[in-house]
Write an enzyme that holds these catalytic residues in place. Structure first.
Site, PDB file in Angstrom:
ATOM      1  N   GLU A  27     -32.159  -3.620 -13.759  1.00  6.06           N
ATOM      2  CA  GLU A  27     -33.263  -2.671 -13.944  1.00  6.06           C
ATOM      3  C   GLU A  27     -33.295  -2.133 -15.366  1.00  6.06           C
ATOM      4  O   GLU A  27     -34.369  -2.051 -15.994  1.00  6.06           O
ATOM      5  CB  GLU A  27     -33.128  -1.518 -12.945  1.00  6.06           C
ATOM      6  CG  GLU A  27     -33.409  -1.929 -11.504  1.00  6.06           C
ATOM      7  CD  GLU A  27     -33.000  -0.869 -10.496  1.00  6.06           C
ATOM      8  OE1 GLU A  27     -33.405  -0.998  -9.326  1.00  6.06           O
ATOM      9  OE2 GLU A  27     -32.266   0.081 -10.872  1.00  6.06           O
ATOM     10  N   GLU A  43     -29.634   6.652  -9.057  1.00  9.25           N
ATOM     11  CA  GLU A  43     -29.221   7.669 -10.028  1.00  9.25           C
ATOM     12  C   GLU A  43     -28.618   7.028 -11.278  1.00  9.25           C
ATOM     13  O   GLU A  43     -28.836   7.485 -12.393  1.00  9.25           O
ATOM     14  CB  GLU A  43     -28.218   8.642  -9.395  1.00  9.25           C
ATOM     15  CG  GLU A  43     -28.823   9.624  -8.404  1.00  9.25           C
ATOM     16  CD  GLU A  43     -29.739  10.654  -9.057  1.00  9.25           C
ATOM     17  OE1 GLU A  43     -29.614  10.884 -10.275  1.00  9.25           O
ATOM     18  OE2 GLU A  43     -30.576  11.227  -8.346  1.00  9.25           O
ATOM     19  N   ALA A  72     -26.977   6.733  -4.753  1.00  8.83           N
ATOM     20  CA  ALA A  72     -26.084   6.223  -5.790  1.00  8.83           C
ATOM     21  C   ALA A  72     -26.756   5.106  -6.574  1.00  8.83           C
ATOM     22  O   ALA A  72     -26.604   4.994  -7.788  1.00  8.83           O
ATOM     23  CB  ALA A  72     -24.787   5.719  -5.154  1.00  8.83           C
ATOM     24  N   CYS A  74     -18.907   0.198  -8.146  1.00  7.67           N
ATOM     25  CA  CYS A  74     -20.273   0.353  -7.637  1.00  7.67           C
ATOM     26  C   CYS A  74     -20.853  -0.965  -7.139  1.00  7.67           C
ATOM     27  O   CYS A  74     -21.001  -1.919  -7.922  1.00  7.67           O
ATOM     28  CB  CYS A  74     -21.159   0.935  -8.733  1.00  7.67           C
ATOM     29  SG  CYS A  74     -22.882   1.122  -8.236  1.00  7.67           S
ATOM     30  N   SER A 130     -29.377   4.158 -12.597  1.00  5.41           N
ATOM     31  CA  SER A 130     -30.446   3.581 -13.415  1.00  5.41           C
ATOM     32  C   SER A 130     -31.259   4.660 -14.126  1.00  5.41           C
ATOM     33  O   SER A 130     -31.562   4.543 -15.316  1.00  5.41           O
ATOM     34  CB  SER A 130     -31.378   2.735 -12.547  1.00  5.41           C
ATOM     35  OG  SER A 130     -30.713   1.600 -12.061  1.00  5.41           O
TER      36      SER A 130
END
Length: 393
Positions: free
Chosen positions: A354, A239, A236, A345, A241
């Site tokens: 990121e 994915e 999770a 999240c 990013s």
């Protein structure tokens, strides 16, 4: 006459390639409706999706796949994870994981993320390069591997394991994809379990060591919970990013790349939020009613599922002016790309960091850029690109 939601065919390649016209039509005519094909209520409006995500009577209930012998590891990797559990188990797991995750690991990594992003962009060279292969995929995998202090020699295994497992989140995985997911789950779990054992004997200053020793009032992560957490952090965590950066750069560049001062931290943050909103990396999230409940004015019976379509909610004109337009200065921007409620999240701050560092590195080395080639992944739930070739304009 079919229900409005049944007009949304998630197996249609045209819808998968560009879901937004179909999502707009459904949201306009039935922002909360029953979909016979999915055998679930489907929420597309921002208000309806928000209501479903906040409703504590809609749980994230994982149903074991059958036959159990084939799916055993895959099943417990999900049943013992934060994502697929509910209170009180979810509360305990999230507290333990958040405690380890929040001990300065992400903050300490900020300079390192910037350095990794710049190195990847430099390695891509001055000519056309595939953003997905050169930057979007290796950046978050490298970061989460360094967070966990994953052995350098085996980091190449992480992305293939993750890609195989997450294909099971799509609407209609093939038998070959199912077999690959079963094997990847077994291999990933076995490796993570052995690495956790090693880290227990040889602790370090990494996130995996903190997870191994995570305690709260005498409580701790079980062996399976720890392994499930490690797998979830990669699957999770990266994915969002990978797909967020690929989708976002494509949206921004094909919109004419409205000017953004990436030296301005606030402007870069705003740009990334619009990337996440305009073409969301996650489009579908599923909940199950644990009792009879009313959601956004609609009755949902115990055991029935509610599917929230995040990409549809993030282009709701009732919340976002000119929602199909990419506006890097959009404010406010209450998108739902990372969810809402107790299942928001946990890795959102890391994914945002990121993406911000990747954007700065890209524009510092290649101002301006243009899209030369773009190939979508044939998936709806996790929306992204297989290839996105960029070049200096």
């Amino acid at each position: 006459m079919p229900e409005p939601a049944d007009l949304l065919d998630l197996d249609d390649p045209e819808v998968v390639a560009d879901p937004y016209p179909a999502l707009h039509h459904l949201r306009e005519h039935a922002p909360f409706a029953w979909h016979e094909g999915l055998h679930a209520h489907v929420a597309t409006g921002h208000e309806q999706v928000s209501a479903a995500l906040r409703n504590r009577s809609l749980g994230r209930i994982f149903t074991d796949r059958e036959p159990a012998a084939d799916w055993s590891t895959f099943n417990w990797l999900h049943a013992d994870s934060i994502l697929d559990s509910e209170p009180p188990k979810h509360t305990r797991l999230r507290r333990l994981v958040a405690g380890a995750f929040g001990r300065g690991h992400v903050a300490r990594l900020a300079p390192r993320i910037e350095k990794i992003a710049r190195e990847l962009v430099e390695q891509a060279g001055d000519g056309p390069f595939d953003l997905i292969d050169a930057v979007a995929e290796p950046l978050p995998v490298t970061v989460i591997a360094e967070l966990l202090d994953w052995p350098q020699a085996d980091r190449h295994l992480l992305r293939p394991w993750s890609q195989a497992i997450v294909k099971m989140y799509e609407v209609s995985p093939t038998p070959q994809e199912q077999a690959a997911a079963q094997q990847a789950a077994r291999d990933f779990a076995e490796y993570a379990d052995a690495l956790a054992d090693h880290r227990a004997r040889h602790p370090g200053s990494d996130l995996l060591t903190d997870l191994v020793t995570a305690r709260d009032a005498g409580d701790r992560l079980s062996r399976r919970e720890l392994v499930a957490t490690v797998v979830l952090l990669l699957n999770a965590g990266h994915e969002a990013s990978v797909n967020g950066l690929g989708n976002g750069m494509h949206s921004w560049l094909t919109a004419g790349a409205p000017a953004v001062d990436t030296d301005d931290e606030g402007a870069t943050e705003s740009l990334v939020e619009e990337m996440l909103r305009h073409d969301s990396p996650l489009h579908l999230f599923e909940r199950t009613a644990t009792q009879d409940v009313v959601v956004a004015g609609h009755e949902v019976a115990k055991g029935e599922k509610v599917v929230v379509l995040l990409g549809a909610a993030n282009r709701d004109p009732a919340v976002f002016a000119d929602p199909d337009v990419f506006d890097p200065r959009r404010s406010p921007n209450p998108h739902l790309a990372f969810g809402l409620g107790i299942h928001f999240c946990i890795g959102a701050p890391l994914a945002r960091l990121e993406m911000q560092q990747a954007v700065r590195a890209l524009l510092s080395a290649h101002p301006p850029l243009e899209v030369r080639d773009a190939v979508r992944r044939p998936t709806f739930v996790l929306r992204g690109f297989e290839r996105l070739v960029l070049a200096p304009a």
